[in-house]
Scaffold this active site. Structure first.
Site, PDB file in Angstrom:
ATOM      1  N   GLU A  71      -6.708   3.543   3.854  1.00 35.12           N
ATOM      2  CA  GLU A  71      -6.538   3.673   5.303  1.00 35.12           C
ATOM      3  C   GLU A  71      -7.212   4.950   5.773  1.00 35.12           C
ATOM      4  OE1 GLU A  71      -2.483   3.566   6.641  1.00 35.12           O
ATOM      5  OE2 GLU A  71      -1.940   1.869   5.344  1.00 35.12           O
TER       6      GLU A  71
ATOM      7  N   GLU B 290       2.274   3.803   0.957  1.00 37.65           N
ATOM      8  CA  GLU B 290       2.410   5.263   1.012  1.00 37.65           C
ATOM      9  C   GLU B 290       3.762   5.760   0.515  1.00 37.65           C
ATOM     10  OE1 GLU B 290       1.857   6.072   5.139  1.00 37.65           O
ATOM     11  OE2 GLU B 290      -0.330   5.856   5.062  1.00 37.65           O
TER      12      GLU B 290
END
Length: 381
Positions: free
Chosen positions: A319, A186
């Site tokens: 995710e 991320e």
């Protein structure tokens, strides 16, 4: 003369056995690259799960006595073959394995051989269970922030190149197309360059930096040859955020093989999915499922479908998940199965974020809530 012949026969036999062993190992790891598009490959994955808070653990407080110190540092037991078999028996088609490669790293950013061997062992177990595997560089101690510093960017890029050069060498011809590399997690977005909330700074510079890193990733993998020349790759979106990854400034890298998917994460609304207690930026929600909630979910999944899938670029939700301590089992099931279904129905591959004993009991190698598991697997029917 007879002794020479005997030795020749023995040597030939050993060579044949060695070749057979290598071939058998390669076959077990799915060592072939099929003539299949990345879209077809992602569609085969079904529903996935993360091996979270395990090999990506990091921290100066962790006693560097060995690989197991890191593997257990964030609460995981030592991973066993039985645990991996259990994931496959639950019906998960892909295992995402986040890794902090800087742990125990040597000079010139040399990945620790024992650490690498341990990750390879777990990757191998999953592949032998006929699961797909997504392997990445995760947060990795947070060195990604230095990319935003013009004086440190070149060194960061060098470290990044060193890591992937070693990984592409370690995971090449023995590993077939069920192993996918992911460029990063991320961290691809720098608030010190551009803050999305205040819209202060140089937005284009921050996006261009991520685009540059992702292009470097593709170039390194393709240049390593062998199976990697054709390997399917997962490209991190901007902070893996749905909105920002659909921004025109975000660019998919040029890939001569046209074998790239894009990665996003889904924790929306964050007040429900992330917060377990009220914070200065939001009030924790314990319930989800209103008409507005479903509209928001469908908006984002449709956005990814129209921006990428409809244009031939597959999408993996690397995710999705939610905190559990402040919610009923019914609310948890409703949210997770709804996100999973909305993603899957729009052609996105959903991969559940899980850490030790939240959704999957690693010691017993089974899913904790059978009803939730049934709901997740039902999306494939």
């Amino acid at each position: 003369m007879k002794l020479t012949k005997i030795l020749s026969v023995v040597i030939a036999a050993v060579m044949c056995l060695s070749a057979f062993t290598a071939c058998t190992k390669a076959e077990a790891l799915g060592g072939s690259m099929r003539d299949i598009t990345t879209m077809e490959l992602v569609n085969e994955m079904g529903v996935g799960i993360n091996l979270g808070n395990t090999f990506e653990s990091a921290g100066s407080w962790i006693a560097p006595t060995g690989v197991t110190s890191y593997e257990q540092a964030w609460g995981s037991p030592i991973i066993t073959r039985e645990m991996i078999t259990g994931y496959a028996e639950c019906g998960f088609g892909v295992l995402r394995i986040p890794v902090a490669w800087s742990n125990m790293m040597g000079e010139d950013y040399t990945i620790n051989a024992t650490y690498l061997a341990r990750v390879k062992q777990v990757v191998g177990w999953a592949l032998e269970e006929d699961m797909y595997v997504i392997l990445n560089i995760h947060w990795d101690g947070g060195w990604w922030t230095d990319f935003a510093n013009d004086d440190k960017k070149a060194e960061c890029m060098y470290k990044y190149e060193r890591i992937w050069t070693q990984l592409t060498e370690a995971f090449n011809n023995e590993y077939g197309d069920k192993l996918m590399f992911e460029s990063l997690n991320e961290e691809g977005g720098w608030e010190s360059i551009w803050n999305r909330y205040s819209n202060q700074g140089d937005k284009e510079k921050s996006f261009n930096l991520l685009n540059e890193i992702n292009q470097k990733f593709v170039d390194i993998v393709r240049a390593s040859g062998g199976n990697n020349a054709e390997r399917h790759l997962l490209i991190a979106g901007y902070n893996t955020d749905f909105d920002l990854t659909c921004d025109p400034l975000y660019k998919m890298p040029n890939d001569p093989m046209n074998r790239c998917a894009v990665s996003v994460h889904y924790y929306t609304p964050s007040t429900f999915a992330i917060l377990e207690a009220d914070a200065d930026w939001g009030k924790a929600r314990t319930e989800w499922g209103s008409e507005a909630d479903f509209a928001e979910l469908n908006k984002y999944m449709t956005m990814m479908k129209e921006t990428y899938i409809d244009k031939g670029i597959p999408v993996i939700v690397g995710e999705f998940g939610c905190s559990t301590s402040n919610k009923t089992p019914e609310m948890i099931r409703l949210y997770l199965t709804s996100v999973c279904e909305a993603a899957y129905d729009n052609g996105l591959c959903p991969v559940l974020w899980d850490i030790t004993d939240v959704f999957y009991n690693r010691e017993e190698a089974k899913f904790i809530d059978p009803e939730l598991l049934e709901g997740l697997m039902a999306v494939k029917e």
